[in-house]
Design an enzyme around this catalytic site. Structure first.
Site, PDB file in Angstrom:
ATOM      1  N   HIS A  57      -5.079   7.041 -36.611  1.00  0.00           N
ATOM      2  CA  HIS A  57      -4.731   8.095 -37.214  1.00  0.00           C
ATOM      3  C   HIS A  57      -3.244   9.224 -36.596  1.00  0.00           C
ATOM      4  O   HIS A  57      -4.078  10.164 -36.984  1.00  0.00           O
ATOM      5  CB  HIS A  57      -5.698   9.227 -37.783  1.00  0.00           C
ATOM      6  CG  HIS A  57      -6.347   8.978 -36.345  1.00  0.00           C
ATOM      7  ND1 HIS A  57      -7.879   9.128 -36.726  1.00  0.00           N
ATOM      8  CD2 HIS A  57      -6.215   9.677 -35.354  1.00  0.00           C
ATOM      9  CE1 HIS A  57      -8.398   9.852 -35.549  1.00  0.00           C
ATOM     10  NE2 HIS A  57      -7.355  10.112 -34.584  1.00  0.00           N
ATOM     11  N   HIS A  97     -10.310  16.922 -35.446  1.00  0.00           N
ATOM     12  CA  HIS A  97     -10.231  17.254 -34.089  1.00  0.00           C
ATOM     13  C   HIS A  97      -9.416  18.188 -33.998  1.00  0.00           C
ATOM     14  O   HIS A  97      -9.008  18.786 -33.153  1.00  0.00           O
ATOM     15  CB  HIS A  97      -8.344  16.938 -34.075  1.00  0.00           C
ATOM     16  CG  HIS A  97      -8.763  14.835 -34.120  1.00  0.00           C
ATOM     17  ND1 HIS A  97      -8.874  15.146 -35.352  1.00  0.00           N
ATOM     18  CD2 HIS A  97      -8.053  14.122 -32.989  1.00  0.00           C
ATOM     19  CE1 HIS A  97      -8.172  13.306 -35.112  1.00  0.00           C
ATOM     20  NE2 HIS A  97      -7.592  12.992 -33.883  1.00  0.00           N
ATOM     21  N   HIS A 127      -5.208   4.706 -26.804  1.00  0.00           N
ATOM     22  CA  HIS A 127      -4.381   5.507 -26.134  1.00  0.00           C
ATOM     23  C   HIS A 127      -5.151   6.941 -25.146  1.00  0.00           C
ATOM     24  O   HIS A 127      -6.010   7.262 -25.180  1.00  0.00           O
ATOM     25  CB  HIS A 127      -3.999   5.992 -27.328  1.00  0.00           C
ATOM     26  CG  HIS A 127      -5.181   7.404 -29.041  1.00  0.00           C
ATOM     27  ND1 HIS A 127      -5.395   6.503 -28.913  1.00  0.00           N
ATOM     28  CD2 HIS A 127      -4.645   8.544 -28.286  1.00  0.00           C
ATOM     29  CE1 HIS A 127      -5.940   7.237 -30.316  1.00  0.00           C
ATOM     30  NE2 HIS A 127      -5.709   8.935 -29.695  1.00  0.00           N
ATOM     31  N   GLU A 151     -11.849   6.997 -29.959  1.00  0.00           N
ATOM     32  CA  GLU A 151     -12.420   7.093 -31.053  1.00  0.00           C
ATOM     33  C   GLU A 151     -12.744   5.991 -31.810  1.00  0.00           C
ATOM     34  O   GLU A 151     -12.569   5.113 -32.682  1.00  0.00           O
ATOM     35  CB  GLU A 151     -11.063   7.352 -31.948  1.00  0.00           C
ATOM     36  CG  GLU A 151     -10.335   9.046 -31.347  1.00  0.00           C
ATOM     37  CD  GLU A 151      -9.391   9.049 -31.673  1.00  0.00           C
ATOM     38  OE1 GLU A 151      -8.666   9.953 -32.095  1.00  0.00           O
ATOM     39  OE2 GLU A 151      -8.472   8.304 -32.362  1.00  0.00           O
TER      40      GLU A 151
HETATM   41  C1  DHB Z   1      -2.227  10.830 -31.121  1.00  0.00           C
HETATM   42  C2  DHB Z   1      -2.813  10.236 -31.784  1.00  0.00           C
HETATM   43  C3  DHB Z   1      -4.119  10.982 -31.975  1.00  0.00           C
HETATM   44  O1  DHB Z   1      -5.326   9.459 -31.885  1.00  0.00           O
HETATM   45  C4  DHB Z   1      -4.237  11.550 -32.401  1.00  0.00           C
HETATM   46  O2  DHB Z   1      -5.729  12.231 -33.433  1.00  0.00           O
HETATM   47  C5  DHB Z   1      -3.380  12.977 -32.132  1.00  0.00           C
HETATM   48  C6  DHB Z   1      -1.912  12.514 -31.179  1.00  0.00           C
HETATM   49  C7  DHB Z   1      -0.784  10.270 -30.996  1.00  0.00           C
HETATM   50  O3  DHB Z   1      -0.769   8.762 -30.186  1.00  0.00           O
HETATM   51  O4  DHB Z   1       0.539  11.127 -30.909  1.00  0.00           O
HETATM   52 FE    FE Z   2      -7.179  10.997 -32.780  1.00  0.00          FE
END
Ligand code: DHB
Ligand code: FE
Length: 285
Positions: free
Chosen positions: A12, A59, A192, A240
């Protein structure tokens, strides 16, 4: 009774919202990402769900660090997006289905999950970017139940707990007196990390394990991990993945894989997409 006819999961990343609004589908950076979604559009067109129950993490739009519930279920008639920063826009409000929300709340509370209930709830990119990705045009009448899972401020719920919570939500959906066809969605991931020394960290091997585990009827390869393990393996925001596990718990039983896509990177994220169908679901559609 309501029926679960499919499960979906996708990343997302906020930048996706800008790419959608600028229609960058054929842009060389975006093409391998957006190319994953047309088979899902076709599948959803075929199975025609009435309701989407969505596990995602807020978030900082509806909840902030001062008061962050572990599991929070929306029980509103309408859910709005709002400017949350990131330079992204807002989308049309989503229609709720309060009767189903309350049924999920009452059933899962009775099963031992102590929830926050939200009769008003703003939904952020974690909720609505997946909805925009899955439906190019939102079907009129599609209703939603947003379910927030804390992946932001530790202690967050464990992978095993999220799968068990999802299982309880699935049982609740299947005992709802109605004839709705329900698709369950999990958002976020895959690996990530947005900050710190490991910013930009991605772990393809772990992401592949997640896909294999999620299509299997045994998720212990992932649910065995503590949150500390998950941060190490998937990155700070890769936790997540617990939203995907909640989705899989809700779908339950044996599934067939309908479609998957994996592309590194979108922004800082290993972008994943998975569509699954419970064995035998098609017979009743
Ligand atoms: C990014 C990924 C995320 O899950 C999020 O909530 C905000 C930013 C990203 O990779 O930039
Ligand atoms: Fe996120």
């Amino acid at each position: 009774m309501a029926r679960i006819i499919g499960g979906l999961a996708t990343s997302h990343v906020p930048a996706i919202a800008n790419a959608i609004s600028k229609r960058l589908y054929d842009d060389p950076y975006w093409e391998p990402f957006f190319a994953g979604y047309p088979p899902v559009h076709d599948w959803l067109h075929e199975i025609q769900p009435d309701v989407a129950v969505v596990f995602y993490n807020d978030h900082g739009l509806n909840f902030f660090l001062d008061a962050l519930p572990t599991f929070a279920v929306g029980a509103a008639a309408m859910y709005r997006s709002e400017d949350e920063g990131w330079g992204i826009g807002t989308v049309q409000p989503f229609e709720g289905i309060p009767d189903l929300s309350w049924h999920i709340i009452e059933s899962t509370m009775a099963a031992g999950f102590d929830l926050t209930t939200c009769q008003e709830m703003k939904v952020d990119h974690g909720f609505w970017i997946p909805m925009e990705l899955f439906w190019e045009t939102r079907p009129p009448g599609l209703k939603v139940v947003p379910i927030h899972v804390n992946t932001v401020q530790h202690p967050i719920p464990t992978a095993a707990r999220c799968e068990a919570f999802g299982t309880a939500v699935g049982e609740a959906i299947r005992s709802f007196p109605g004839d709705q066809k329900v698709v369950v969605i999990g958002t976020g991931g895959l690996s990530h990390q947005l900050e710190g020394e490991r910013a930009g960290f991605i772990n393809r091997e772990f992401d592949e394990l997640c896909f294999e585990s999620l299509i299997s009827d045994d998720r212990s390869a992932i649910t065995q991990y503590s949150n500390r393990d998950l941060v190490e393996l998937a990155g700070t925001q890769g936790t997540e993945i617990i939203n995907w596990l909640a989705m899989r718990g809700a779908v339950g039983g044996e599934v067939v894989e309908v479609h998957r896509n994996y592309h590194i990177p979108i922004s800082n994220t290993a972008a994943g997409l998975l569509a699954i169908e419970p064995v035998g679901a098609r017979a009743g559609v």
